[in-house]
Scaffold this active site. Sequence first.
Site, PDB file in Angstrom:
ATOM      1  N   HIS A  67       0.535  -1.471   0.074  1.00  0.00           N
ATOM      2  CA  HIS A  67      -0.407   0.076  -0.058  1.00  0.00           C
ATOM      3  C   HIS A  67       1.015   1.285   0.037  1.00  0.00           C
ATOM      4  O   HIS A  67      -0.009   1.936  -0.498  1.00  0.00           O
ATOM      5  CB  HIS A  67      -1.354  -0.032   1.465  1.00  0.00           C
ATOM      6  CG  HIS A  67      -2.036  -1.017   1.340  1.00  0.00           C
ATOM      7  ND1 HIS A  67      -3.154  -0.685   1.096  1.00  0.00           N
ATOM      8  CD2 HIS A  67      -2.003  -2.097   0.163  1.00  0.00           C
ATOM      9  CE1 HIS A  67      -4.110  -1.297   0.514  1.00  0.00           C
ATOM     10  NE2 HIS A  67      -3.573  -2.252   1.009  1.00  0.00           N
ATOM     11  N   HIS A 195      -1.124 -13.178  -1.421  1.00  0.00           N
ATOM     12  CA  HIS A 195      -2.230 -14.029  -0.781  1.00  0.00           C
ATOM     13  C   HIS A 195      -2.472 -15.456   0.194  1.00  0.00           C
ATOM     14  O   HIS A 195      -3.189 -15.882   0.408  1.00  0.00           O
ATOM     15  CB  HIS A 195      -2.796 -13.846  -1.437  1.00  0.00           C
ATOM     16  CG  HIS A 195      -4.462 -12.512  -1.898  1.00  0.00           C
ATOM     17  ND1 HIS A 195      -4.779 -11.356  -2.589  1.00  0.00           N
ATOM     18  CD2 HIS A 195      -3.273 -10.909  -1.128  1.00  0.00           C
ATOM     19  CE1 HIS A 195      -4.918 -10.134  -2.834  1.00  0.00           C
ATOM     20  NE2 HIS A 195      -3.864  -9.802  -1.607  1.00  0.00           N
TER      21      HIS A 195
HETATM   22  C1  HEM Z   1      -4.006  -7.444  -6.970  1.00  0.00           C
HETATM   23  C2  HEM Z   1      -4.071  -6.413  -6.310  1.00  0.00           C
HETATM   24  C3  HEM Z   1      -4.159  -6.622  -4.994  1.00  0.00           C
HETATM   25  C4  HEM Z   1      -5.789  -6.600  -4.589  1.00  0.00           C
HETATM   26  C5  HEM Z   1      -7.422  -6.162  -4.922  1.00  0.00           C
HETATM   27  C6  HEM Z   1      -5.691  -6.609  -3.235  1.00  0.00           C
HETATM   28  C7  HEM Z   1      -6.080  -6.974  -2.452  1.00  0.00           C
HETATM   29  C8  HEM Z   1      -6.516  -7.535  -1.093  1.00  0.00           C
HETATM   30  C9  HEM Z   1      -8.047  -6.889   0.192  1.00  0.00           C
HETATM   31  C10 HEM Z   1      -8.654  -6.957   0.016  1.00  0.00           C
HETATM   32  C11 HEM Z   1      -7.218  -7.578   1.478  1.00  0.00           C
HETATM   33  C12 HEM Z   1      -8.137  -8.259   2.830  1.00  0.00           C
HETATM   34  C13 HEM Z   1      -8.656  -6.599   3.497  1.00  0.00           C
HETATM   35  C14 HEM Z   1      -9.401  -7.308   4.450  1.00  0.00           C
HETATM   36  O1  HEM Z   1     -10.620  -7.356   4.465  1.00  0.00           O
HETATM   37  O2  HEM Z   1      -8.934  -7.479   5.467  1.00  0.00           O
HETATM   38  C15 HEM Z   1      -5.740  -8.358   0.816  1.00  0.00           C
HETATM   39  C16 HEM Z   1      -4.633  -8.702   2.256  1.00  0.00           C
HETATM   40  C17 HEM Z   1      -3.826  -8.631   1.612  1.00  0.00           C
HETATM   41  N1  HEM Z   1      -2.997  -8.495   0.702  1.00  0.00           N
HETATM   42 FE1  HEM Z   1      -3.491  -7.795  -0.636  1.00  0.00          FE
HETATM   43  N2  HEM Z   1      -4.072  -7.048  -3.230  1.00  0.00           N
HETATM   44  C18 HEM Z   1      -3.312  -7.188  -3.910  1.00  0.00           C
HETATM   45  C19 HEM Z   1      -2.244  -7.077  -4.023  1.00  0.00           C
HETATM   46  C20 HEM Z   1      -1.274  -7.315  -3.263  1.00  0.00           C
HETATM   47  C21 HEM Z   1       0.532  -6.865  -2.940  1.00  0.00           C
HETATM   48  C22 HEM Z   1       1.034  -7.424  -4.018  1.00  0.00           C
HETATM   49  C23 HEM Z   1       0.176  -7.789  -1.758  1.00  0.00           C
HETATM   50  C24 HEM Z   1       2.405  -7.857  -1.096  1.00  0.00           C
HETATM   51  C25 HEM Z   1       2.573  -7.775  -2.401  1.00  0.00           C
HETATM   52  C26 HEM Z   1      -0.714  -7.915  -1.250  1.00  0.00           C
HETATM   53  C27 HEM Z   1      -0.298  -8.211  -0.071  1.00  0.00           C
HETATM   54  C28 HEM Z   1      -1.981  -8.777   0.981  1.00  0.00           C
HETATM   55  C29 HEM Z   1      -1.400  -9.742   2.627  1.00  0.00           C
HETATM   56  C30 HEM Z   1      -0.314 -10.339   2.729  1.00  0.00           C
HETATM   57  C31 HEM Z   1      -3.183  -9.317   3.004  1.00  0.00           C
HETATM   58  C32 HEM Z   1      -3.312  -9.997   4.095  1.00  0.00           C
HETATM   59  C33 HEM Z   1      -3.076  -8.746   5.300  1.00  0.00           C
HETATM   60  C34 HEM Z   1      -3.391  -9.614   6.989  1.00  0.00           C
HETATM   61  O3  HEM Z   1      -3.546 -10.489   7.286  1.00  0.00           O
HETATM   62  O4  HEM Z   1      -3.828  -8.317   7.754  1.00  0.00           O
HETATM   63  N3  HEM Z   1      -1.630  -7.822  -0.992  1.00  0.00           N
HETATM   64  N4  HEM Z   1      -5.330  -7.671  -0.246  1.00  0.00           N
END
Ligand code: HEM
Length: 331
Positions: A67, A195
């Site tokens: 982010h 993810h």
């Molecule tokens: C491709 C586009 C992406 C979208 C649309 C997206 C969307 C999201 C959403 C909606 C969540 C859950 C938020 C919630 O409701 O608590 C999430 C969690 C997460 N995302 Fe993504 N994400 C993307 C790319 C990425 C990238 C590039 C990374 C890191 C390199 C990443 C790492 C994570 C991680 C590690 C979580 C878990 C966070 C936690 O456990 O607190 N995401 N993402």
Amino acid sequence: MSKFGDLGNFLVLCILLGIASSSHGQLQLNFYAKSCPQAEKIIQDYVQKQIPNAPSLAAALLRLHFHDCFVRGCDGSVLLNFTSSTKNQTEKVAVPNQTLRGFSFIDGVKKALEAECPGVVSCADIVALVARDSVVVTGGPYWKVPTGRRDGRISNASEALANIPPPTSNFSSLQTSFASKGLDLKDLVLLSGAHTIGVSHCPSFSSRLYNFTGVWGKKDPSLDTEYASNLKMKKCKSINDNTTIVEMDPGSSSKFDLSYFQLVLKRKGLFQSDAALTTSATTKSFINELVKGSLKQFYAEFGVAMEKMGKIEVKTGSAGEIRKHCAAVNT
Ligand code: HEM
Ligand SMILES: *[C@@H]1O[C@H](CO)[C@@H](O)[C@H](O)[C@H]1NC(C)=O
Ligand SMILES: *[C@@H]1O[C@H](CO)[C@@H](O)[C@H](O)[C@H]1NC(C)=O
Ligand SMILES: *[C@@H]1O[C@H](CO)[C@@H](O)[C@H](O)[C@H]1NC(C)=O
Ligand SMILES: *[C@@H]1O[C@H](CO)[C@@H](O)[C@H](O)[C@H]1NC(C)=O
Ligand SMILES: *[C@@H]1O[C@H](CO)[C@@H](O)[C@H](O)[C@H]1NC(C)=O
Ligand SMILES: *[C@@H]1O[C@H](CO)[C@@H](O)[C@H](O)[C@H]1NC(C)=O
Ligand SMILES: CC(=O)N[C@H]1CO[C@H](CO)[C@@H](O)[C@@H]1O
């Protein structure tokens, strides 16, 4: 005479190239080697001490880096609570940031660094190093983190909304969003592989269960039916549930493995953005290759993509500042 001229031209060229490359903003490995030799060790020690007590933070800290980099570059702007121009409307306030975690962890690391060498290590570098070290401590991939990022002074909620792709993104929006940050389709697939760890809150996907395309009672046909019913019965029991958390990679959400990609191929990716990766022949075949390949290979490729992400629009040299507190710009 002409010999001197050539040498002169050559020297001028070298100087120009030197200036060009320094103003181009190159990060370098171990940037703090002279200014704060213990910096990376202090960060690593902090992570190794704290993350085993709260392993779920590793995912949160990885997401924080993403982010940060997608809004105004990797400049720590995601950490700001308020700036003079935007008052309380910083990136944190924006919807995609409402579920971000790990801010006090970053503050703790910053405090340890300020005690050793005040005003030297940027919050943006802390975010980048902490993301890597936390993932490593939980058994995930290692990647190189060149440093020298400087902190930004602006954080704007509407920019976060505009730059962080929503979970409802289709393939073309994801492609456009990543391309605007210099990332290609391979990067999109690999980085979405993050993810494989962490959790989501229901509102990020419950429209797929209850109200797809705004039609009440309609479910997203691209989501596995049994998985969807389970989510409705056991997790997000109402469309208004905004507190329940759900593993994105059920049963394996603390392991940095290939199962996220396996699930996506089985129509069990949690977000529309995960499912969207199978709607393009190019990205689908990347996923197939990853699933057929080894974990070691995924780790290596993920690392390359992370290093690339960590360089998005970085501020270096004399741009920006080194913040004293990560939540506020220097006064
Ligand atoms: C491709 C586009 C992406 C979208 C649309 C997206 C969307 C999201 C959403 C909606 C969540 C859950 C938020 C919630 O409701 O608590 C999430 C969690 C997460 N995302 Fe993504 N994400 C993307 C790319 C990425 C990238 C590039 C990374 C890191 C390199 C990443 C790492 C994570 C991680 C590690 C979580 C878990 C966070 C936690 O456990 O607190 N995401 N993402
Ligand atoms: C910034 O906001 C976070 C919560 O988002 C809070 O925990 C922290 O204390 C705040 N820091 C400052 C300096 O206001
Ligand atoms: C925040 O960003 C938006 C969109 O780029 C812009 O219209 C707005 O003026 C910015 N707000 C401030 C206070 O800078
Ligand atoms: C910002 O603060 C003002 C006054 O404290 C408040 O009315 C407003 O709702 C806040 N905006 C956001 C987005 O939190
Ligand atoms: C993808 O989403 C964008 C933004 O919501 C929309 O404008 C576009 O029409 C969609 N593309 C396809 C192929 O559905
Ligand atoms: C379903 O989606 C539509 C369109 O986004 C929205 O107007 C409506 O409020 C939603 N229904 C519920 C119950 O959330
Ligand atoms: C979350 O749900 C609770 C209870 O349903 C509600 O009071 C609250 O306003 C909701 N928060 C958001 C951000 O929608
Ligand atoms: C971590 C963080 O700052 N979250 C904030 C997101 O925005 C909501 C309000 O919209 C705040 O209540 C949270 O503190």
